[in-house]
Design a protein around this motif. Structure first.
Motif, PDB file in Angstrom:
ATOM      1  N   PRO A   1     -68.662  17.794  73.856  1.00 40.31           N
ATOM      2  CA  PRO A   1     -70.083  17.470  73.818  1.00 40.31           C
ATOM      3  C   PRO A   1     -71.101  18.605  73.085  1.00 40.31           C
ATOM      4  O   PRO A   1     -70.806  19.647  72.705  1.00 40.31           O
ATOM      5  CB  PRO A   1     -70.375  17.813  75.421  1.00 40.31           C
ATOM      6  CG  PRO A   1     -69.219  19.032  75.749  1.00 40.31           C
ATOM      7  CD  PRO A   1     -68.490  18.674  74.754  1.00 40.31           C
ATOM      8  N   ARG A   2     -71.852  17.883  72.277  1.00 45.60           N
ATOM      9  CA  ARG A   2     -72.847  18.553  71.387  1.00 45.60           C
ATOM     10  C   ARG A   2     -74.511  18.474  72.091  1.00 45.60           C
ATOM     11  O   ARG A   2     -74.782  17.383  71.588  1.00 45.60           O
ATOM     12  CB  ARG A   2     -72.604  18.107  70.117  1.00 45.60           C
ATOM     13  CG  ARG A   2     -73.432  18.958  68.986  1.00 45.60           C
ATOM     14  CD  ARG A   2     -72.973  20.469  69.069  1.00 45.60           C
ATOM     15  NE  ARG A   2     -73.697  21.452  68.325  1.00 45.60           N
ATOM     16  CZ  ARG A   2     -73.449  21.608  66.893  1.00 45.60           C
ATOM     17  NH1 ARG A   2     -72.368  21.569  66.605  1.00 45.60           N
ATOM     18  NH2 ARG A   2     -74.184  22.506  66.236  1.00 45.60           N
ATOM     19  N   LEU A   3     -74.729  19.477  72.638  1.00 42.46           N
ATOM     20  CA  LEU A   3     -76.072  19.296  73.136  1.00 42.46           C
ATOM     21  C   LEU A   3     -77.001  20.260  72.197  1.00 42.46           C
ATOM     22  O   LEU A   3     -77.395  21.333  72.605  1.00 42.46           O
ATOM     23  CB  LEU A   3     -76.245  19.818  74.527  1.00 42.46           C
ATOM     24  CG  LEU A   3     -75.905  18.730  75.329  1.00 42.46           C
ATOM     25  CD1 LEU A   3     -74.535  18.294  75.390  1.00 42.46           C
ATOM     26  CD2 LEU A   3     -76.332  19.127  77.066  1.00 42.46           C
ATOM     27  N   GLY A   4     -77.064  20.121  70.848  1.00 44.73           N
ATOM     28  CA  GLY A   4     -77.814  20.993  69.909  1.00 44.73           C
ATOM     29  C   GLY A   4     -77.911  20.139  68.710  1.00 44.73           C
ATOM     30  O   GLY A   4     -77.422  19.013  68.543  1.00 44.73           O
TER      31      GLY A   4
ATOM     32  N   GLY B   1     -60.569   7.413  69.335  1.00 45.35           N
ATOM     33  CA  GLY B   1     -61.512   7.970  70.131  1.00 45.35           C
ATOM     34  C   GLY B   1     -63.030   7.421  69.895  1.00 45.35           C
ATOM     35  O   GLY B   1     -63.054   6.551  69.025  1.00 45.35           O
ATOM     36  N   ASP B   2     -64.017   8.159  70.247  1.00 43.46           N
ATOM     37  CA  ASP B   2     -65.464   7.434  70.090  1.00 43.46           C
ATOM     38  C   ASP B   2     -66.430   8.741  69.958  1.00 43.46           C
ATOM     39  O   ASP B   2     -66.327   9.623  70.665  1.00 43.46           O
ATOM     40  CB  ASP B   2     -65.687   6.507  71.184  1.00 43.46           C
ATOM     41  CG  ASP B   2     -66.653   5.407  70.730  1.00 43.46           C
ATOM     42  OD1 ASP B   2     -67.268   5.687  69.697  1.00 43.46           O
ATOM     43  OD2 ASP B   2     -66.967   4.478  71.391  1.00 43.46           O
ATOM     44  N   VAL B   3     -67.544   8.334  69.535  1.00 42.74           N
ATOM     45  CA  VAL B   3     -68.771   9.393  69.605  1.00 42.74           C
ATOM     46  C   VAL B   3     -69.957   8.497  70.076  1.00 42.74           C
ATOM     47  O   VAL B   3     -70.213   7.368  69.627  1.00 42.74           O
ATOM     48  CB  VAL B   3     -69.098   9.854  68.284  1.00 42.74           C
ATOM     49  CG1 VAL B   3     -70.065  10.963  68.439  1.00 42.74           C
ATOM     50  CG2 VAL B   3     -67.833  10.508  67.526  1.00 42.74           C
ATOM     51  N   ILE B   4     -70.562   8.887  71.126  1.00 43.38           N
ATOM     52  CA  ILE B   4     -71.607   8.169  71.751  1.00 43.38           C
ATOM     53  C   ILE B   4     -72.963   9.137  71.656  1.00 43.38           C
ATOM     54  O   ILE B   4     -72.781  10.337  71.769  1.00 43.38           O
ATOM     55  CB  ILE B   4     -71.511   7.465  73.053  1.00 43.38           C
ATOM     56  CG1 ILE B   4     -71.009   8.783  74.008  1.00 43.38           C
ATOM     57  CG2 ILE B   4     -70.329   6.396  72.795  1.00 43.38           C
ATOM     58  CD1 ILE B   4     -70.647   8.092  75.610  1.00 43.38           C
ATOM     59  N   ARG B   5     -74.292   8.509  72.074  1.00 49.80           N
ATOM     60  CA  ARG B   5     -75.323   9.515  71.993  1.00 49.80           C
ATOM     61  C   ARG B   5     -75.302   9.913  73.691  1.00 49.80           C
ATOM     62  O   ARG B   5     -74.689   9.407  74.426  1.00 49.80           O
ATOM     63  CB  ARG B   5     -76.619   8.499  72.087  1.00 49.80           C
ATOM     64  CG  ARG B   5     -76.592   8.021  70.610  1.00 49.80           C
ATOM     65  CD  ARG B   5     -78.194   7.111  70.822  1.00 49.80           C
ATOM     66  NE  ARG B   5     -79.267   7.720  71.100  1.00 49.80           N
ATOM     67  CZ  ARG B   5     -80.368   7.998  70.534  1.00 49.80           C
ATOM     68  NH1 ARG B   5     -80.155   7.896  69.320  1.00 49.80           N
ATOM     69  NH2 ARG B   5     -81.490   8.573  71.069  1.00 49.80           N
ATOM     70  N   PHE B   6     -75.705  11.257  73.678  1.00 48.22           N
ATOM     71  CA  PHE B   6     -76.032  11.778  75.039  1.00 48.22           C
ATOM     72  C   PHE B   6     -76.742  11.047  76.006  1.00 48.22           C
ATOM     73  O   PHE B   6     -76.526  11.119  77.243  1.00 48.22           O
ATOM     74  CB  PHE B   6     -76.086  13.290  74.950  1.00 48.22           C
ATOM     75  CG  PHE B   6     -76.143  14.167  76.250  1.00 48.22           C
ATOM     76  CD1 PHE B   6     -75.043  14.550  76.809  1.00 48.22           C
ATOM     77  CD2 PHE B   6     -77.292  14.640  76.692  1.00 48.22           C
ATOM     78  CE1 PHE B   6     -74.997  15.313  78.152  1.00 48.22           C
ATOM     79  CE2 PHE B   6     -77.402  15.151  78.025  1.00 48.22           C
ATOM     80  CZ  PHE B   6     -76.226  15.640  78.671  1.00 48.22           C
ATOM     81  N   ASP B   7     -77.827  10.864  75.412  1.00 45.26           N
ATOM     82  CA  ASP B   7     -78.915  10.264  76.203  1.00 45.26           C
ATOM     83  C   ASP B   7     -78.548   9.052  77.069  1.00 45.26           C
ATOM     84  O   ASP B   7     -78.884   8.813  78.199  1.00 45.26           O
ATOM     85  CB  ASP B   7     -80.238  10.422  75.661  1.00 45.26           C
ATOM     86  CG  ASP B   7     -80.139   9.297  74.413  1.00 45.26           C
ATOM     87  OD1 ASP B   7     -79.188   8.638  74.201  1.00 45.26           O
ATOM     88  OD2 ASP B   7     -81.336   9.568  73.652  1.00 45.26           O
TER      89      ASP B   7
ATOM     90  N   ASN C   1     -79.218  13.894  63.843  1.00 45.49           N
ATOM     91  CA  ASN C   1     -78.545  13.105  65.241  1.00 45.49           C
ATOM     92  C   ASN C   1     -79.392  13.652  66.434  1.00 45.49           C
ATOM     93  O   ASN C   1     -79.768  14.836  66.464  1.00 45.49           O
ATOM     94  CB  ASN C   1     -77.216  13.648  65.390  1.00 45.49           C
ATOM     95  CG  ASN C   1     -76.075  13.204  64.098  1.00 45.49           C
ATOM     96  OD1 ASN C   1     -76.243  11.909  63.769  1.00 45.49           O
ATOM     97  ND2 ASN C   1     -75.262  13.926  63.708  1.00 45.49           N
ATOM     98  N   PRO C   2     -79.226  12.892  67.296  1.00 45.87           N
ATOM     99  CA  PRO C   2     -79.478  13.105  68.858  1.00 45.87           C
ATOM    100  C   PRO C   2     -78.304  13.925  69.333  1.00 45.87           C
ATOM    101  O   PRO C   2     -77.257  13.907  68.637  1.00 45.87           O
ATOM    102  CB  PRO C   2     -79.645  11.684  69.369  1.00 45.87           C
ATOM    103  CG  PRO C   2     -78.797  10.903  68.576  1.00 45.87           C
ATOM    104  CD  PRO C   2     -78.513  11.172  67.323  1.00 45.87           C
ATOM    105  N   PHE C   3     -78.603  14.483  70.455  1.00 45.44           N
ATOM    106  CA  PHE C   3     -77.161  14.883  71.317  1.00 45.44           C
ATOM    107  C   PHE C   3     -76.225  14.063  71.392  1.00 45.44           C
ATOM    108  O   PHE C   3     -76.433  12.825  71.404  1.00 45.44           O
ATOM    109  CB  PHE C   3     -77.636  15.671  72.541  1.00 45.44           C
ATOM    110  CG  PHE C   3     -78.648  16.834  72.530  1.00 45.44           C
ATOM    111  CD1 PHE C   3     -78.974  17.281  71.432  1.00 45.44           C
ATOM    112  CD2 PHE C   3     -79.280  17.114  73.756  1.00 45.44           C
ATOM    113  CE1 PHE C   3     -80.067  18.331  71.445  1.00 45.44           C
ATOM    114  CE2 PHE C   3     -80.097  18.020  73.740  1.00 45.44           C
ATOM    115  CZ  PHE C   3     -80.564  18.826  72.686  1.00 45.44           C
ATOM    116  N   PHE C   4     -74.774  14.316  71.341  1.00 42.48           N
ATOM    117  CA  PHE C   4     -73.818  13.374  71.482  1.00 42.48           C
ATOM    118  C   PHE C   4     -72.750  13.888  72.063  1.00 42.48           C
ATOM    119  O   PHE C   4     -72.402  15.083  72.495  1.00 42.48           O
ATOM    120  CB  PHE C   4     -73.461  12.876  69.961  1.00 42.48           C
ATOM    121  CG  PHE C   4     -72.878  13.981  69.175  1.00 42.48           C
ATOM    122  CD1 PHE C   4     -71.528  14.290  69.458  1.00 42.48           C
ATOM    123  CD2 PHE C   4     -73.637  14.544  68.192  1.00 42.48           C
ATOM    124  CE1 PHE C   4     -71.140  15.369  68.414  1.00 42.48           C
ATOM    125  CE2 PHE C   4     -72.956  15.684  67.426  1.00 42.48           C
ATOM    126  CZ  PHE C   4     -71.651  15.878  67.532  1.00 42.48           C
TER     127      PHE C   4
END
Length: 265
Positions: free
Chosen positions: A208-211, A230-236, A250-253
């Motif tokens: 998780p990347r919240l930055g 795998g996959d990468v999605i927006r955190f929100d 980027n947004p958090f992801f």
């Protein structure tokens, strides 16, 4: 686009840039400057960028190119483009911690489809093949000939004992709070786009990347992870992370193996 030609070109340029980076890394002290966004930049960033961008522009002159170290390229508005971070993890480089990478990716209609991540100080090389599947090549590496490769694939995670990887230099309380929602067996820290690759090889289940990140930080690792299942999605809102956004921010992801039961934010 000739995918096979592009993959071969990206691999060669990444290895050449890695050689130049390691020459500076293993040499005497180098100058560290500060960019307008307060991030560090060194002669290794600039040398690797010059090498990679010249090679890509010569071989693929009709494809738009976005690179971190060339501010003029940040005005690019194409939805299909090459994107480069010549030295991701400059802080790790400056402190000689080894967790830095060369990142080159090809984005088509907003999604990274081909990418290469080379960690020269760790002798690890990950990339997508022409068909989009991902491999890790084992060293020693030769620009003239591809060495032994092995297909890589994300884990089949155990949600009662997950393997988590997070940023080494940019860890924050928000990230720790989110990770605490999971049952974690092991927690590791890594720098640069290596975190995507650890998820791609099954060495971690979720990142998780919240930055703050930029698209050149993530596109190559994103492509490698997608090619490994795998996959990468927006955190929100858990929608796909896309590329070619205004300012390339980027947004958090969340980068993860699809077997992970994702928690709400």
């Amino acid at each position: 686009m000739d995918n096979a030609k592009l993959v071969a070109t990206m691999r060669t340029l990444a290895l050449e840039a890695g050689d130049e980076i390691m020459r500076i890394y293993n040499g005497p002290d180098f100058e560290v400057k500060t960019k307008s966004d307060e991030s560090p930049v060194t002669e290794a960033d600039e040398a690797a960028d010059a090498l990679i961008s010249a090679g890509l522009r010569e071989t693929f002159p009709d494809v738009a190119l976005v690179t971190e170290e060339q501010a003029a390229s940040h005005a690019e508005t194409a939805s299909t483009f090459l994107i480069v971070d010549p030295l991701d993890g400059t802080k790790e480089f400056v402190h000689r911690r080894g967790d830095f990478t060369v990142n080159i990716a090809y984005v088509v209609d907003g999604l990274p489809v081909l990418g290469i991540v080379y960690a020269p100080a760790k002798d690890r090389l990950f990339y997508t093949q022409a068909d989009g599947s991902s491999v890790e090549e084992t060293g020693p590496f030769s620009k003239a000939e591809i060495g032994e490769t092995r297909p890589i694939s994300v884990s089949n995670p155990n949600n009662s004992s997950l393997l988590v990887v997070a940023s080494k230099s940019h860890r924050n309380q928000a990230t720790d709070d989110y990770i605490s929602k999971y049952a974690v067996e092991d927690m590791k820290s890594a720098g640069s786009s290596l975190k995507f690759c650890l998820v791609a090889t099954g060495e971690a289940d979720i990142y998780p990347r919240l930055g703050r990140t930029m698209e050149w930080d993530t596109a190559a690792g994103h492509a490698v992870l997608k090619g490994a299942g795998g996959d990468v999605i927006r955190f929100d809102d858990h929608t796909p992370l896309t590329y070619g956004k205004d300012t390339f921010a980027n947004p958090f992801f969340i980068a993860y193996s699809p077997g992970v039961e994702l928690k709400a934010r």
